[in-house]
Motif scaffolding. Sequence first.
Motif, PDB file in Angstrom:
ATOM      1  N   PRO A 184       0.827  -1.215   0.000  1.00  0.00           N
ATOM      2  CA  PRO A 184       0.000   0.000   0.000  1.00  0.00           C
ATOM      3  C   PRO A 184       0.861   1.265   0.000  1.00  0.00           C
ATOM      4  N   GLY A 185       0.556   2.178  -0.902  1.00  0.00           N
ATOM      5  CA  GLY A 185       1.280   3.439  -0.970  1.00  0.00           C
ATOM      6  C   GLY A 185       2.614   3.358  -1.670  1.00  0.00           C
ATOM      7  N   ALA A 186       2.963   2.174  -2.252  1.00  0.00           N
ATOM      8  CA  ALA A 186       4.275   2.021  -2.881  1.00  0.00           C
ATOM      9  C   ALA A 186       4.437   2.959  -4.067  1.00  0.00           C
ATOM     10  N   LEU A 187       3.424   3.024  -4.928  1.00  0.00           N
ATOM     11  CA  LEU A 187       3.520   3.867  -6.112  1.00  0.00           C
ATOM     12  C   LEU A 187       3.621   5.340  -5.726  1.00  0.00           C
ATOM     13  N   ASP A 188       2.863   5.743  -4.724  1.00  0.00           N
ATOM     14  CA  ASP A 188       2.912   7.140  -4.289  1.00  0.00           C
ATOM     15  C   ASP A 188       4.299   7.495  -3.753  1.00  0.00           C
ATOM     16  N   ALA A 189       4.888   6.587  -2.958  1.00  0.00           N
ATOM     17  CA  ALA A 189       6.204   6.856  -2.380  1.00  0.00           C
ATOM     18  C   ALA A 189       7.266   6.938  -3.469  1.00  0.00           C
ATOM     19  N   ALA A 190       7.232   5.980  -4.404  1.00  0.00           N
ATOM     20  CA  ALA A 190       8.218   5.990  -5.477  1.00  0.00           C
ATOM     21  C   ALA A 190       8.035   7.212  -6.382  1.00  0.00           C
ATOM     22  N   ASP A 191       6.773   7.565  -6.636  1.00  0.00           N
ATOM     23  CA  ASP A 191       6.484   8.722  -7.492  1.00  0.00           C
ATOM     24  C   ASP A 191       6.992  10.011  -6.852  1.00  0.00           C
ATOM     25  N   ALA A 192       6.844  10.123  -5.538  1.00  0.00           N
ATOM     26  CA  ALA A 192       7.287  11.333  -4.842  1.00  0.00           C
ATOM     27  C   ALA A 192       8.808  11.454  -4.836  1.00  0.00           C
ATOM     28  N   ALA A 193       9.505  10.298  -4.780  1.00  0.00           N
ATOM     29  CA  ALA A 193      10.971  10.335  -4.729  1.00  0.00           C
ATOM     30  C   ALA A 193      11.603  10.451  -6.111  1.00  0.00           C
ATOM     31  N   PHE A 194      10.892  10.000  -7.143  1.00  0.00           N
ATOM     32  CA  PHE A 194      11.431   9.931  -8.502  1.00  0.00           C
ATOM     33  C   PHE A 194      11.322  11.278  -9.218  1.00  0.00           C
ATOM     34  N   ARG A 195      12.423  11.691  -9.876  1.00  0.00           N
ATOM     35  CA  ARG A 195      12.428  12.922 -10.657  1.00  0.00           C
ATOM     36  C   ARG A 195      12.626  12.553 -12.124  1.00  0.00           C
ATOM     37  N   PRO A 196      11.544  12.530 -12.909  1.00  0.00           N
ATOM     38  CA  PRO A 196      11.660  12.098 -14.304  1.00  0.00           C
ATOM     39  C   PRO A 196      12.499  13.041 -15.134  1.00  0.00           C
ATOM     40  N   ALA A 197      13.234  12.480 -16.096  1.00  0.00           N
ATOM     41  CA  ALA A 197      14.030  13.320 -16.997  1.00  0.00           C
ATOM     42  C   ALA A 197      13.122  14.155 -17.885  1.00  0.00           C
ATOM     43  N   SER A 198      11.942  13.632 -18.176  1.00  0.00           N
ATOM     44  CA  SER A 198      10.963  14.378 -18.965  1.00  0.00           C
ATOM     45  C   SER A 198       9.599  13.740 -18.742  1.00  0.00           C
ATOM     46  N   GLY A 199       8.550  14.492 -19.027  1.00  0.00           N
ATOM     47  CA  GLY A 199       7.205  13.949 -18.946  1.00  0.00           C
ATOM     48  C   GLY A 199       6.675  13.896 -17.532  1.00  0.00           C
ATOM     49  N   GLN A 200       5.558  13.199 -17.393  1.00  0.00           N
ATOM     50  CA  GLN A 200       4.879  13.113 -16.105  1.00  0.00           C
ATOM     51  C   GLN A 200       5.561  12.100 -15.185  1.00  0.00           C
ATOM     52  N   GLY A 201       5.082  12.057 -13.941  1.00  0.00           N
ATOM     53  CA  GLY A 201       5.663  11.174 -12.950  1.00  0.00           C
ATOM     54  C   GLY A 201       5.235   9.725 -13.135  1.00  0.00           C
ATOM     55  N   LEU A 202       5.647   8.885 -12.202  1.00  0.00           N
ATOM     56  CA  LEU A 202       5.362   7.453 -12.286  1.00  0.00           C
ATOM     57  C   LEU A 202       3.873   7.147 -12.153  1.00  0.00           C
ATOM     58  N   ALA A 203       3.156   7.946 -11.378  1.00  0.00           N
ATOM     59  CA  ALA A 203       1.735   7.676 -11.165  1.00  0.00           C
ATOM     60  C   ALA A 203       0.953   7.735 -12.471  1.00  0.00           C
ATOM     61  N   ALA A 204       1.444   8.482 -13.444  1.00  0.00           N
ATOM     62  CA  ALA A 204       0.763   8.605 -14.735  1.00  0.00           C
ATOM     63  C   ALA A 204       1.387   7.713 -15.804  1.00  0.00           C
ATOM     64  N   THR A 205       2.321   6.831 -15.394  1.00  0.00           N
ATOM     65  CA  THR A 205       3.029   5.976 -16.349  1.00  0.00           C
ATOM     66  C   THR A 205       2.359   4.609 -16.445  1.00  0.00           C
ATOM     67  N   PRO A 206       2.055   4.108 -17.648  1.00  0.00           N
ATOM     68  CA  PRO A 206       1.476   2.762 -17.787  1.00  0.00           C
ATOM     69  C   PRO A 206       2.439   1.698 -17.253  1.00  0.00           C
ATOM     70  N   PRO A 207       1.921   0.572 -16.770  1.00  0.00           N
ATOM     71  CA  PRO A 207       2.789  -0.498 -16.264  1.00  0.00           C
ATOM     72  C   PRO A 207       3.756  -1.006 -17.335  1.00  0.00           C
ATOM     73  N   ARG A 208       4.930  -1.405 -16.866  1.00  0.00           N
ATOM     74  CA  ARG A 208       5.969  -2.052 -17.679  1.00  0.00           C
ATOM     75  C   ARG A 208       6.611  -1.114 -18.702  1.00  0.00           C
ATOM     76  N   ARG A 209       6.452   0.167 -18.547  1.00  0.00           N
ATOM     77  CA  ARG A 209       7.112   1.122 -19.438  1.00  0.00           C
ATOM     78  C   ARG A 209       8.288   1.746 -18.679  1.00  0.00           C
ATOM     79  N   PRO A 210       9.522   1.497 -19.104  1.00  0.00           N
ATOM     80  CA  PRO A 210      10.681   2.046 -18.380  1.00  0.00           C
ATOM     81  C   PRO A 210      10.697   3.573 -18.444  1.00  0.00           C
ATOM     82  N   ARG A 211      11.024   4.191 -17.295  1.00  0.00           N
ATOM     83  CA  ARG A 211      11.143   5.655 -17.221  1.00  0.00           C
ATOM     84  C   ARG A 211      12.531   6.002 -16.694  1.00  0.00           C
ATOM     85  N   PHE A 212      13.173   6.952 -17.362  1.00  0.00           N
ATOM     86  CA  PHE A 212      14.505   7.394 -16.966  1.00  0.00           C
ATOM     87  C   PHE A 212      14.385   8.655 -16.116  1.00  0.00           C
TER      88      PHE A 212
END
Length: 384
Positions: free
Chosen positions: A21-49
């Motif tokens: 519970p809350g794993a995606l929110d925690a990872a999304d808050a810590a992750f700084r995407p190189a471009s585009g939206q955060g992890l919460a808006a990323t479809p599953p299994r799509r690598p994000r840099f």
Amino acid sequence: MACVLTPTGRGAVAVVRVWGPGALDAADAAFRPASGQGLAATPPRRPRFGRLGAGLGDEVVAVVLDGEPGGVEIQCHGGSAAIAMVVEALQGEGARIVEPEAILAASTPSPIVASAWEDLAQAPTLRTAEILLEQAQGALDREIADLIGAGDRDLASRLETLIDRARVGLRLVGGWRVVIAGRPNVGKSRLLNAMAGYARAIVSPTPGTTRDAVTIRTAFDGWPVELVDTAGVREAEDLVERSGVERALRERARADLTLHVLDRSGPLDDRAEPTGPTLIVASKADLPAAWEPAEVLGTAPFVVVSAESGTGLDDLGAAIARTLVPAPPVPGAAVPFRAEQLAALTAARAALESGDRRAAEQTLRAMLPTSFPPGGGRWPVRAG
């Protein structure tokens, strides 16, 4: 929850898994995407840099996972500082750091399968890994489920078989302990070196050279073994040598098997009665023989070897394997591999012997998850 899935130490890439519970929110808050939206808006299994960690942080690849237990997988650089930076960033967003075993429990409903995957990572040989993999694929679960509907006589027999197999199963990771024992200068250290394939122990014509227990880890016919060379046993006046002799006797007392070495090239002056499982090793077969094992040892199990030339070493290895594991489990067999599994099976047998079939079945059911794959299917470890 979060854990580092890759082994401790330096490497090119490390993998950190966040789930629950809350794993995606925690990872999304810590992750700084190189471009585009955060992890919460990323479809599953799509690598994000992007980056993770204080300051500039570390360059990472993050993947949102679907299925169970889901969460996010983060791939970062394999150095300890980079891993610590990622872990600290996740902790700062509320993730609780746990051991990798926790994800196994979350990934499969079967505690037996989760334990098998955990032990499989530590299997020291291919043979033991194959047995543990079969348990991870549900062999033991299926057998226990089948036992619940078996008749009393069949249940008792199959319980006995499982309990007997546990003698092998409980050694799949830790292995067996085989002690090389005998009087001074009979060739114990030279034998250890020959079986190890390198000079592990000091070899000297001076009696009493070996003072401490010298060990190596090896395998015979795929069964993991710790070989222990011990001090020669004799009446010793030297305090240090006497301490070595006392330790040799202690090592022998707790050995699964003793290789009692006798010098075939000299007078047979060691007629100590074997205690516990013992193989007699008639050593120095490359020298003129002073006695013949078949005439002197009678029916005692023996192997004639030469550590100098290598003669008989293969036969000795095969004899060790046969003595330690006289009846190896057949491929696909259910094999209990943890002490708690053996304890539960033993309790079920005791209940059955006392006439309490219901208690025996309840004990077996407690070993399984609340539901079991129909038709004897396999419990998977979901990749996420």
